[in-house]
Design an enzyme around this catalytic site. Sequence first.
Site, mmCIF file in Angstrom:
data_model
loop_
_atom_site.group_PDB
_atom_site.id
_atom_site.type_symbol
_atom_site.label_atom_id
_atom_site.label_comp_id
_atom_site.label_asym_id
_atom_site.label_seq_id
_atom_site.Cartn_x
_atom_site.Cartn_y
_atom_site.Cartn_z
ATOM 1 N N ASP A 3 -0.193 -6.680 4.918
ATOM 2 C CA ASP A 3 -0.900 -7.938 5.154
ATOM 3 C C ASP A 3 0.001 -9.032 5.704
ATOM 4 O O ASP A 3 -0.414 -9.816 6.558
ATOM 5 C CB ASP A 3 -1.583 -8.429 3.871
ATOM 6 C CG ASP A 3 -2.890 -7.705 3.598
ATOM 7 O OD1 ASP A 3 -3.322 -6.912 4.461
ATOM 8 O OD2 ASP A 3 -3.489 -7.932 2.531
ATOM 9 N N THR B 79 0.818 -1.216 0.000
ATOM 10 C CA THR B 79 0.000 0.000 0.000
ATOM 11 C C THR B 79 0.846 1.258 0.000
ATOM 12 O O THR B 79 0.463 2.272 -0.584
ATOM 13 C CB THR B 79 -0.934 -0.004 1.227
ATOM 14 O OG1 THR B 79 -1.786 -1.146 1.156
ATOM 15 C CG2 THR B 79 -1.788 1.252 1.276
ATOM 16 N N GLU C 150 -5.232 -28.805 27.907
ATOM 17 C CA GLU C 150 -6.194 -29.083 26.832
ATOM 18 C C GLU C 150 -5.864 -30.385 26.103
ATOM 19 O O GLU C 150 -6.733 -31.189 25.824
ATOM 20 C CB GLU C 150 -6.276 -27.929 25.815
ATOM 21 C CG GLU C 150 -6.782 -26.605 26.395
ATOM 22 C CD GLU C 150 -8.252 -26.645 26.756
ATOM 23 O OE1 GLU C 150 -8.949 -27.574 26.321
ATOM 24 O OE2 GLU C 150 -8.696 -25.730 27.477
ATOM 25 N N SER D 226 1.569 -7.671 -0.549
ATOM 26 C CA SER D 226 2.257 -8.613 0.342
ATOM 27 C C SER D 226 1.501 -9.914 0.568
ATOM 28 O O SER D 226 2.101 -10.915 0.971
ATOM 29 C CB SER D 226 2.563 -7.955 1.691
ATOM 30 O OG SER D 226 1.387 -7.732 2.433
#
Length: 356
Positions: free
Chosen positions: A121, A40, A313, A87
């Site tokens: 990104d 950008t 977990e 990107s």
Amino acid sequence: MLSASFTRRGLAALLLSAASAAALAQAAKPHVVVLATGGTIAGAGASAANSATYAAAKVPVDKLLAGLPELSNVAKVSGEQVFQIASESFTNDHLLKLGQRVSALAKQADVDGIVITHGTDTMEETAYFLNLTVRTAKPIVLVGSMRPGTALSADGALNLYSAVSVAASKDAGGKGVLVSMNDEIHTGRDVHKHVNIKTEAFKSQWGPLGMVVEGKNYWFRAPVKRHTLQSEFNIDDIKALPAVDIVYGYGNMNTTGIEAYHRAGVKALVHAGTGNGSVAAQAVESLKALRAKGVHVIRSSRVPDGFVIRNAEQPDDQYDWVVAHDLRPQKARILAMVALTKTNDSKELQRIFWEY
């Protein structure tokens, strides 16, 4: 009264002296190389009102630098166009090529700092990759923008000015690869894109390292995880990256993605689980089978902040799985790729995830 010829000679000497002084002053400034990859910050919209709708990777680096003459007050700046892409289209090959170029520049005695203009990104992924693999104490700073340069209140110019000033500063050395956005300085390890439509898009869950205001750095903390010169990895030795992918956890999850990635030949699979890296009951057996066939399973979380606790977990020791600690899935993938160039041992992989 002085003759006209003497006056001209004197004036010429004064001008030459002033030019020489200016040249010496510029030569004394730190040399910062700007490597442009697109994004950008090199984008353009149809009108000044377009801040979210635009075409990325349009403006070449020479034009980007020419539009910011104030940079000459901070450093001697030169530019190089490495890529011109958005990107989200970065591949492993792009990471390797960029890392090798950064490493080569960092070895040059006449280069004091490096700035990389990058799309936002995947900026966090590239920053972390370089943080792991480039052996230098010289400042390496990634920078981008959330608005194209054609937009009202475009943020790219100030971001770039700040990034160059950080890269030119001796106090930025030895802190690993940095990301400079919206007046903040982040470590490439911790930072992530937090929001997609605001200029304050980048956050680190443990906070920024500091701020840069009007070209001056203000530091508040330093990174403690291993990076750059302290890293056991070296981009100069990495010729290819192994296949590592990500599968996403969600309600009513099926095992199609896990099985497809196995058929594709991945060396490791990052599971972006819910909460504390939780794995749905119907996915546990598929992941266990994957590990039994030699594929590493890395348990991470899709939650933006916090960290995954080993043997909570899921019985990670029993299943021979690795936990990503506080790394988000996309960064766990980067570290897994780099780590697998050195070892295929799960205990060594877990050590690496604790240390980096």
